[in-house]
Design an enzyme around this catalytic site. Structure first.
Site, PDB file in Angstrom:
ATOM      1  N   HIS A   2       1.047   1.887  -5.691  1.00 49.23           N
ATOM      2  CA  HIS A   2      -0.217   1.147  -5.631  1.00 49.23           C
ATOM      3  C   HIS A   2      -1.391   2.109  -5.821  1.00 49.23           C
ATOM      4  O   HIS A   2      -2.313   1.851  -6.598  1.00 49.23           O
ATOM      5  CB  HIS A   2      -0.347   0.419  -4.286  1.00 49.23           C
ATOM      6  N   HIS A  13       0.835  -1.208   0.000  1.00 51.10           N
ATOM      7  CA  HIS A  13       0.000   0.000   0.000  1.00 51.10           C
ATOM      8  C   HIS A  13       0.870   1.259   0.000  1.00 51.10           C
ATOM      9  O   HIS A  13       0.902   2.023   0.960  1.00 51.10           O
ATOM     10  CB  HIS A  13      -0.960  -0.023   1.195  1.00 51.10           C
TER      11      HIS A  13
END
Length: 329
Positions: free
Chosen positions: A302, A298
């Site tokens: 991303h 994350h």
């Protein structure tokens, strides 16, 4: 000889303060040697909830009744040697085991009443129904003799229970064993306490690192960073290939992902529709990128990939006709 054993035990304790398994392997082996026994067990009460009051270990004789309930032990570490080794084919001198949530009736009695038990199976123990057997203490070896004592903190809390099993060549443990066992238990407590404190320190340091990392990322883009992007020519969506479902972000460096983000806003005409200041958009894009943590998944790339896929669906997929301006933004 016994004094030398305690000195070596102290050496183990202060040498190994990082890992409970490693520490207790050494301590349990030393316990078997010191008491000429074939088994040694340490049962630990879950200390994760409250370890703030754990101070120096104290002598067992100046305490009152404990308050630990049966079934409160989280882990049991045990070592066996000699005739109590089950798998003799390995040729190992010691056999180590770790039991999660052990069921030991005797240890619970000791934890509640803060008492020492020195017994053999044929003897009755106050508070215990029937004989002391391997089933009673949750062990998978025969119990021929046992010497057990609680590990205490300065606040009279039970940290765990130590059990020495099966005196070699003798029916039971004697008074000298009991006297030495008090010191052994005290050293066990010190070692366990040190490891617990070390684990707590590591957790605190890790939490501090996360906080500092988050704070370091919470910074706006500088004027120079904004000016560089503002002066640059924003490449077309076609050249960036951000309209394609086959887009691969590794073709762009970190700065190019920012310009690609701005191109998405431009091609969807969101800058005009929402009257977004161009410098503000650049500053916002760079700030968002800087505030993503540098983690495996994350992260900024991303988030950028998710935005690119939404852009491709809106443009190449024709979904721009299905969403209003606010939904596209």
């Amino acid at each position: 000889k016994r004094s030398d054993s305690l000195v070596l035990l102290a050496h183990y304790i202060f040498e190994e303060q990082r890992d409970m398994n490693t520490l207790l392997r050494r301590v349990l082996k030393k316990g078997c040697e010191m008491f000429n026994s074939t088994g040694c067990r340490i049962l630990l009460i879950d200390h994760s909830a409250d370890t703030s009051n754990m101070g120096n270990m104290i002598h067992r004789t100046s305490v009152t009744q404990g308050d630990n309930s049966p079934g409160s032990f989280s882990t049991c570490f045990e070592v066996y040697t000699g005739e109590d080794i089950k798998n003799k084919e390995t040729g190992d001198e010691y056999e180590f085991q770790k039991i999660v949530t052990p069921q030991d009736v005797l240890a619970n009695l000791i934890a509640r009443n803060l008492r020492t038990v020195n017994a053999i199976p044929t003897e009755s123990v106050e508070g215990i129904e029937g004989q002391i057997t391997q089933e009673l203490i949750g062990a998978d070896r025969e119990v021929r003799s046992i010497l057990a004592m609680p590990i205490l903190t300065e606040t009279r809390k039970v940290l765990g229970v130590v059990e020495i099993l099966n005196k070699k060549g003798e029916e039971r443990f004697d008074r000298n064993d009991e006297s030495l066992f008090e010191a052994f238990t005290l050293f066990c407590g010190l070692g366990i306490y040190n490891v617990i404190n070390f684990e707590r320190l590591l957790k605190a340091n890790n939490a501090q690192k996360v906080v500092l990392e988050i704070l370091s990322y919470h910074a706006s883009a500088s004027r120079d960073e904004v000016a560089i992007v503002e002066r640059a020519e924003i490449p077309s969506a076609a050249s960036l290939k951000i309209q394609s479902y086959d887009f691969a972000d590794h073709t762009l460096d970190r700065d190019q992902t920012v310009t690609a983000t701005i191109r998405m806003f431009m091609d969807l005409d969101l800058i005009n529709k929402f009257r977004i200041d161009y410098k503000t958009l650049i500053r916002w894009s760079i700030t968002v990128r800087k505030n993503y943590r540098d983690v495996m998944y994350h992260n900024w790339r991303h988030g950028f990939n998710v935005a690119q896929m939404m852009f491709a669906m809106l443009t190449s997929g024709g979904m721009v006709e299905k969403f209003n301006d606010l939904e596209q933004l």
